[in-house]
Design an enzyme around this catalytic site. Sequence first.
Site, PDB file in Angstrom:
ATOM      1  N   THR A  87       0.819  -1.219   0.000  1.00 26.91           N
ATOM      2  CA  THR A  87       0.000   0.000   0.000  1.00 26.91           C
ATOM      3  C   THR A  87       0.845   1.257   0.000  1.00 26.91           C
ATOM      4  OG1 THR A  87      -1.764  -1.173   1.114  1.00 26.91           O
ATOM      5  CG2 THR A  87      -1.840   1.192   1.254  1.00 26.91           C
ATOM      6  N   THR A 163       2.072  -4.516   4.180  1.00 27.76           N
ATOM      7  CA  THR A 163       2.046  -4.785   5.613  1.00 27.76           C
ATOM      8  C   THR A 163       1.682  -6.235   5.952  1.00 27.76           C
ATOM      9  OG1 THR A 163      -0.236  -3.995   5.684  1.00 27.76           O
ATOM     10  CG2 THR A 163       1.491  -2.409   6.240  1.00 27.76           C
ATOM     11  N   ASP A 164       0.977  -6.910   5.041  1.00 30.94           N
ATOM     12  CA  ASP A 164       0.465  -8.240   5.399  1.00 30.94           C
ATOM     13  C   ASP A 164       1.569  -9.213   5.808  1.00 30.94           C
ATOM     14  OD1 ASP A 164      -1.947  -7.208   4.696  1.00 30.94           O
ATOM     15  OD2 ASP A 164      -2.419  -8.670   3.136  1.00 30.94           O
ATOM     16  N   LYS A 240       1.644  -7.903  12.733  1.00 31.59           N
ATOM     17  CA  LYS A 240       0.460  -7.130  12.316  1.00 31.59           C
ATOM     18  C   LYS A 240      -0.720  -7.689  13.106  1.00 31.59           C
ATOM     19  CE  LYS A 240      -2.262  -5.732   8.323  1.00 31.59           C
ATOM     20  NZ  LYS A 240      -2.350  -5.568   6.884  1.00 31.59           N
TER      21      LYS A 240
HETATM   22  N1  GLU Z   1      -2.130  -6.948   1.016  1.00 33.73           N
HETATM   23  C1  GLU Z   1      -1.233  -5.959   0.527  1.00 33.73           C
HETATM   24  C2  GLU Z   1       0.197  -6.165   1.012  1.00 33.73           C
HETATM   25  O1  GLU Z   1       0.465  -6.634   2.089  1.00 33.73           O
HETATM   26  C3  GLU Z   1      -1.683  -4.587   0.860  1.00 33.73           C
HETATM   27  C4  GLU Z   1      -1.683  -4.322   2.348  1.00 33.73           C
HETATM   28  C5  GLU Z   1      -0.684  -3.285   2.743  1.00 33.73           C
HETATM   29  O2  GLU Z   1       0.287  -2.948   2.103  1.00 33.73           O
HETATM   30  O3  GLU Z   1      -0.935  -2.787   3.831  1.00 33.73           O
HETATM   31  O4  GLU Z   1       1.072  -5.839   0.254  1.00 33.73           O
END
Ligand code: GLU
Length: 417
Positions: A87, A163-164, A240
């Site tokens: 993101t 973040t995932d 997370k």
């Molecule tokens: N699911 C995606 C990832 O981990 C978008 C979530 C994010 O970046 O927070 O890349």
Amino acid sequence: MDFELGDRIRIEKDGNVYEGIVMPTTTNHVVVKMNSGYNAGIDPEGATITLLEKARPKQPKASSKKEKEAKQGKKLPNVTILSTGGTIASKVDYRTGAVTAQFSADDIVEAIPEITEIANISGRVVYNILSENMKTEYWAELARAVAEEIENGADGIIVAHGTDTMMYSAAALSFMLKAPVPIVFVGSQRSADRPSSDNAMNAICATKVAVSDIAEVCVVMHDSTCDDRCAIHYGTKVRKMHTSRRDAFQSINSDPIGYVDYSTKKIETILPYTKRDTHKLELNATLEPKCTLVKFVPGADPEILNYYIDSGYKGIVIEGTGLGHVSTEWIPNIKRATEAGIPVVMTSQCLNGRVCDRVYDTGRDILKAGAIEGEDMLPEVALVKLMWALGQGSDMSEIAELMSTSVENEITECTLK
Ligand code: GLU
């Protein structure tokens, strides 16, 4: 009405009011992204449209040659942003309305020019993926890219990451690299086009840490629902813990290393950390990818362990219940694995607290079957560490020793909370 893409407008039609940023469209409707994050498409026929604010003029790219030269004069430290996607590096895909990873590191600089006040920023795109698409070999490639940038003179590294699965990558690089400079993972829970986006504050705080004395692989993300500070977490103690909140990342069984105050940009540390230039650069990126993490649930068929044993897996981490338990039906298969030379590490789905298989009979039998207690390691960190330990070619007793000893702050001596 005269307006352009990116302008903020108000549309009044049939008693309804829509306010937002003008988006591209392939129809004759005017499409605006509203504060809620949703798009509305309105037929302009009979509507009253008011221009509220012109779009911000595009910033020149901070890592363009000219800009870099200008920055050299400022004697700022050199920080490289390695972008992997997620993101923080994404924007709305106007065709689908979905958030996709599209930005390069340069785009991050362009979107958050404040970071160029802290460091000379250069960027490199390593991947442009959502982090659920990460693979173990990508961790190794990322670690090599970080090492190259440090060899080329970077005083700090920022890894922009989804973040995932950021905690897996941060743990992997924690074990793979010893470095004289900070290696800072950063992401954002909400994309840049949303009013509540955390991307700018996280990136600015990450840049402060990248030029600091904290030569750790760490994760820097929002610490509360306010925009007051970011926490600096050890790359091996962080998780997370929320699907959408900006303060989703928390240190488990540990405090964070410290915090970056967003208004003063000052760093306060509360736990010890490796200081800049303590280590020479060392890269040890060999992992054994054929390791798995199995979650035990009541009634789970012990055959699942046989599946992994028989299909050539080299290491198994179990996420057991409570102090580190599985049903007694699983114990013979744990024994089968360890007798076949496959280490089995027990962690807990409680996450908080430490595994202790010496309290109840089940636990004692699990230890007799050869399982290793994963101490207070997060299950996914135990998995990455096991991959790394096996990658070092260690034998069963060395693995047991390594998995019970803290290498990169992944085990705390005394469990908090
Ligand atoms: N699911 C995606 C990832 O981990 C978008 C979530 C994010 O970046 O927070 O890349």
